[in-house]
Design a protein around this motif. Structure first.
Motif, short mmCIF file in Angstrom:
data_model
loop_
_atom_site.label_atom_id
_atom_site.label_comp_id
_atom_site.label_asym_id
_atom_site.label_seq_id
_atom_site.Cartn_x
_atom_site.Cartn_y
_atom_site.Cartn_z
N SER A 181 0.59 -1.19 0.06
CA SER A 181 0.03 -0.06 0.38
C SER A 181 0.65 1.63 -0.05
CB SER A 181 -1.33 -0.18 0.86
OG SER A 181 -1.58 1.19 1.40
N PRO A 182 0.76 1.69 -0.58
CA PRO A 182 1.28 3.66 -0.90
C PRO A 182 0.76 4.39 0.20
CG PRO A 182 -0.15 3.73 -2.33
CD PRO A 182 -0.34 2.39 -2.04
N HIS A 183 -0.05 4.10 1.24
CA HIS A 183 -0.81 5.04 2.27
C HIS A 183 -0.53 4.34 3.47
CE1 HIS A 183 -2.66 6.03 -1.61
NE2 HIS A 183 -3.72 5.07 -1.51
N ILE A 184 0.91 3.79 3.52
CA ILE A 184 0.99 3.62 4.97
C ILE A 184 1.06 4.72 6.35
CG2 ILE A 184 2.08 2.05 6.79
CD1 ILE A 184 2.42 0.17 4.50
N GLU A 185 1.98 5.66 5.50
CA GLU A 185 3.03 6.63 6.44
C GLU A 185 1.07 7.30 6.37
OE1 GLU A 185 5.75 4.78 3.59
OE2 GLU A 185 3.28 5.04 3.65
N THR A 221 6.04 4.14 -4.96
CA THR A 221 6.40 4.49 -4.04
C THR A 221 5.41 4.85 -2.73
OG1 THR A 221 8.45 5.95 -2.68
CG2 THR A 221 7.21 6.47 -4.11
N SER A 222 5.68 5.76 -1.66
CA SER A 222 4.96 6.26 -0.84
C SER A 222 4.01 7.22 -1.86
CB SER A 222 5.58 6.94 -0.16
OG SER A 222 4.13 7.44 0.95
N SER A 223 2.59 7.49 -1.32
CA SER A 223 2.05 8.28 -1.61
C SER A 223 1.95 10.03 -0.86
CB SER A 223 0.26 8.51 -1.48
OG SER A 223 -0.20 7.77 -0.42
N SER A 224 2.40 10.15 0.60
CA SER A 224 2.80 9.91 1.64
C SER A 224 4.42 10.25 2.46
CB SER A 224 1.96 11.08 2.51
OG SER A 224 1.87 12.33 3.03
N PRO A 225 5.48 10.23 2.06
CA PRO A 225 6.60 9.84 2.50
C PRO A 225 6.60 10.51 3.53
CG PRO A 225 7.77 10.70 0.11
CD PRO A 225 5.79 11.41 0.58
N SER A 226 7.41 9.93 4.06
CA SER A 226 7.65 9.99 5.93
C SER A 226 9.12 10.10 6.01
CB SER A 226 7.04 9.07 6.80
OG SER A 226 5.62 9.05 7.34
N ALA A 227 9.41 11.31 7.11
CA ALA A 227 10.65 11.47 7.30
C ALA A 227 10.30 11.75 9.10
CB ALA A 227 11.20 12.94 6.45
N LEU A 228 12.21 11.24 9.35
CA LEU A 228 12.11 11.78 11.33
C LEU A 228 12.97 12.76 11.36
CD1 LEU A 228 12.28 8.04 12.32
CD2 LEU A 228 10.51 9.75 12.92
N ASP A 229 12.28 14.04 12.53
CA ASP A 229 13.87 14.98 12.29
C ASP A 229 14.32 14.40 13.84
OD1 ASP A 229 12.10 16.64 10.19
OD2 ASP A 229 11.21 17.77 12.17
#
Length: 840
Positions: A219-223, A345-353
């Protein structure tokens, strides 16, 4: 007493040290005791630092008031071994655990009290829970972190948001108070199975919400979903604890980058449902059995073999170690740089500050081929089916470098001795200071090395990062064609005579089987009606064996055939396992439902009730027309309408609503509504019923509904006998009595049973035992333990692991099989036994 375990919006701290915890489920009750230490050390070698473990109530209270914590039930010894292995523990004592385990660990006899309501704020149930907690919690108290043990959290209940608990706050408060009163001081958690935090915790103070996520890995929507929960919990001053999720590390990386402080995939280290411990459950559609093998493809197989995901675990663990507190104190965000890819890929990529500066950006490649992505304007290579954790604008001063890592497209696995080490299967792009380089993909044993802006950069192949346990070659399959057949049969415990068939639990059979025998006048009877039978029913009428019934309590018509006079009816009913979910579509899948023959009725007459129904709430005036059930013309498609008609039931009767697709509602004589699903479209009507109402969504053509009324008379005067699991296990281990050598194949009649003793060759690694044959059910024992059961030939659906093998662990010598012939499309026959030495 200070526990040393703290939770806040920034994450998890143990003794003041921020930690991101990778946790593997590992269950002592699904493994031989001799393998506990090796499995725990295997988890530690994977890089995971924690195990979560259920403590199943009914595994330890084997009968009312009879407790066992010895041998494979010595949970205290398991917890001590986990501590010695350097692992933290999340303990999950329930009282309900699910876990595809018999009854979700709720003892079967609880259902014998009609006033007791499981998983409710109800005094009778909570009194039984208190007895369980009195036994198990002292073991956890003395082994919690801060008291010299490994337990860093204790979970209350399990996915309560899936269950219709009437007073969630009261119930969780009662559990919390019991646990606290016993002296548990580490954090208490409660997991939500479908995102309903309040439904799982009751919003009870002192109970920390945790989340279980089981997304489609592609799924591209996990994030986006996971970040939402990270924000919701941060608003409460809490971290995101993911107590269950998928096993695949590509997905786990996406969860990590979305803000999880604890990631506990279920089930990374697989095991076995020994004995009569599997559940019967729905798994999306009602009606299947959990197999003896308990394996969902985690990084260690049921027999202990390490799969490719085990190597993925080790690489991810190296990333977690390398970034340390920077990662453990990171906050959920989205990339500050633009990320564009040429692959799915992800529809809304995640990142960590990251704490101290910089970002970790996850770039999942959900495709099957390698491709390139543009991250912050820089083109980088991304391997197929991967999720590199790329570092952006990371200050390197804490590692002794007076520069900033502008971009690294691969996993950072180490930053020591003046060297940055990365792991990658594809070329790596590194931007340090003002210098940008692309380092070729390394090969195993040949790392790539380059100095970039004064910094030594080494890229290793993933195979050079991991430390896999050595594995041997799978031995050739051995075949056995000679066994010894015992001349006798297992004894039974007489269980009295009863007017109507009692439940097995009321006969003291919580796991095992029982027999029911009666005689009935069958002259002129064409059909019997079996109501509420579970789990496995082998029925014979007048000596004729019928195909095995495994209908999970659904009502069944049984064709009688040509029988005149009084005839014997005999049934053997075996408990596969009690439901671990709560599914109202079939009677035996309700949590707490009992097992047994149910009720057997002779059908005296059948009346068509499809006509002469009135429709409520539609017509302009009176009189209301009489219509067929569901059949009248209207544009109000899908609107529920109620059909009512009078019935005459001088005896107990059964209403069958044929053609039900979606559940309908039935009201009998103005009583409480009854939901009737397609899987069991029957309603029992007491004698004297005068009116029935059926509410069904309207279909202009009638929707194909038909109604029949069956007039019934019960079959009575049943003689019962019991064979619980203890009795059967004792007989299996009995080596006395006469037996004869038998050369396979062995042909049985339907309903015939045979006890077979099987001599196994010596082995250090154990065996998988498979039956080659047709129309057989088999139960196996070795070394005083029931191994489990397999069903060969025509059978119901199975879920879980391998349904066709029995595992004989190392050192468990001598196998005894009870095989039963099952009526079906082929004759019952055991042709050979196959022994496989798994690759460990």
């Amino acid at each position: 007493m200070s526990t040393g375990v703290e939770l806040d919006a920034l994450g998890l701290r143990i003794d003041g040290r921020p930690q991101l915890v990778l946790c593997a489920s590992l269950f002592y009750f699904r493994l031989p005791r001799e393998q506990w230490q090796a499995r725990l050390e295997q988890v530690r070698a994977s890089g995971y630092t924690c195990v979560d473990v259920y403590l199943p109530w009914n595994f330890h209270e084997t009968a009312p008031g009879q407790w066992s914590f010895d041998g494979r039930r010595d949970v205290a010894a398991f917890l001590d071994l986990a501590h010695e292995a350097g692992l933290y523990v999340i303990a999950r004592p329930g009282p309900y655990i699910c876990s595809e385990w018999d009854g979700g660990a709720l003892p079967a006899w609880l259902g014998l009290d009609p006033e007791l309501r499981v998983r409710q704020n109800e005094p009778r149930f909570l009194a039984h829970v208190a007895a369980w907690f009195d036994q198990v919690l002292p073991m956890l108290v003395s082994r919690q972190y801060g008291a010299g043990g490994a337990v860093i959290m204790v979970q209350l209940e399990n996915e309560l948001d899936f269950f219709d608990c009437e007073d969630r706050t009261g119930y969780l408060t009662a559990l919390r108070d019991q646990v606290v009163d016993h002296g548990i001081t580490v954090p208490l958690i409660a997991c939500a199975g479908q995102g309903d935090i309040a439904g799982a915790t009751g919003d009870v103070p002192g109970v920390v919400p945790a989340c279980n996520f089981y997304p489609n890995d592609d799924s591209p929507h996990i994030e986006a979903e996971v970040r939402r929960y990270a924000r919701l919990l941060a608003d409460r001053g809490l971290p995101l604890l993911i107590t269950e999720t998928n096993r695949r590390h590509r997905t786990l990386r996406r969860l990590l980058a979305s803000g999880a402080s604890l990631i506990a995939p279920y089930l990374q280290s697989s095991g076995w449902n020994f004995g009569y411990t599997p559940s019967s459950g729905n798994w999306g559609r009602p009606g299947n059995f959990m197999s003896h093998g308990y394996d969902f493809g985690g990084y260690v197989s049921s027999t202990g073999a390490e799969r490719p995901e085990y190597a993925e675990a080790q690489v991810l663990a190296r990333v977690v170690d390398a970034l340390g507190s920077r990662l453990a104190l990171a906050t959920s965000s989205v990339p500050r740089v633009e990320v564009v890819s040429a692959f799915p890929t992800s529809s809304s990529p995640s990142a960590l500050d990251l704490y101290g500066g910089g970002q970790l950006v996850a770039v999942p490649n959900l495709g099957e081929t390698a491709g390139r992505a543009v991250v912050g304007g820089v083109s980088v290579a991304v391997a197929a089916d991967s999720c590199p954790l790329m570092l952006v604008d990371l200050p390197l001063r804490d590692w002794g470098f007076d520069t900033t890592l502008t971009l690294a497209s691969a996993d950072l696995i180490d930053a020591e001795d003046g060297v940055l080490r990365f792991s990658s299967a594809v070329p790596v792009t590194v931007v340090l200071g003002g210098t940008r380089v692309e380092i070729p993909a390394p090969t195993s044993g040949a790392p790539e090395h380059m100095t970039v802006d004064g910094v030594d950069v080494v890229v290793l192949a993933p195979a050079d990062v991991v430390r896999l346990a050595p594995t041997g070659q799978t031995a050739e399959v051995q075949e056995l064609r000679a066994v010894r057949r015992r001349s006798g049969a297992a004894p039974t415990k007489p269980a009295g005579t009863h007017e109507l068939p009692p439940t097995l639990e009321s006969l003291g059979v919580y796991r095992g089987r029982g027999t029911y025998t009666a005689t009935a006048e069958l002259t002129g009877i064409d059909v019997l009606l079996l109501v509420g039978a579970a789990d496995i029913v082998d029925l014979s009428i007048a000596g004729r064996v019928r195909p095995t019934i495994a209908g999970f309590g659904a009502t069944r018509r049984i064709e009688v055939g040509e029988v005149t006079g009084r005839a014997e009816i005999h049934a053997t009913v075996e408990i596969w396992g009690h439901a671990n979910f709560d599914d109202a579509r079939l009677p035996a899948l309700k949590l707490g439902a009992l097992r047994g023959l149910g009720g057997l009725w002779t059908v005296r007459s059948v009346q068509d009730l499809s006509a002469l129904w009135t429709v409520e709430g539609h017509w302009a005036g009176t009189p209301k027309p009489l219509r067929n059930l569901g059949g009248w013309s209207s544009t109000r498609v899908g609107i529920p309408f109620t059909y009512t008609r009078s019935v005459e039931t001088p005896t107990t009767s059964a209403l069958c609503l044929q053609g039900v697709v979606e559940p309908v509602t039935v009201v009998v004589d103005g009583g409480e509504p009854i939901i009737v699903p397609a899987e069991n479209p029957w309603v029992m009507l007491p004698a004297g019923t005068g009116q029935v109402s059926v509410t069904v969504p309207h279909h202009p053509s009638g929707g194909g509904l038909h109604a029949e009324l069956l007039s019934l008379e019960p079959v009575t005067d049943w003689a019962c006998a019991a064979q619980d699991d203890e009795l059967l296990t004792a007989y299996a281990g009995h080596d006395g009595g006469s037996s004869t050598d038998v050369e396979l194949p062995l042909v049985l009649k339907p309903g015939e049973e045979a006890w077979l003793d099987v001599e196994l060759p010596a082995t250090e690694g154990g065996f998988l035992l498979r039956l080659d044959g047709s129309q057989l059910r088999a139960t196996g024992w070795a070394s005083g333990e029931c191994l489990g059961r397999v069903w060969v030939g025509d059978r119901p659906d199975f879920s879980g692991g391998d349904p066709d093998a029995l595992w004989v662990p190392p050192g468990w010598s001598g196998v005894t099989l009870l095989i039963r012939g099952v009526d079906g499309p082929a004759r019952p026959e055991l042709r050979r036994l196959r022994l496989e030495s798994p690759n460990n």
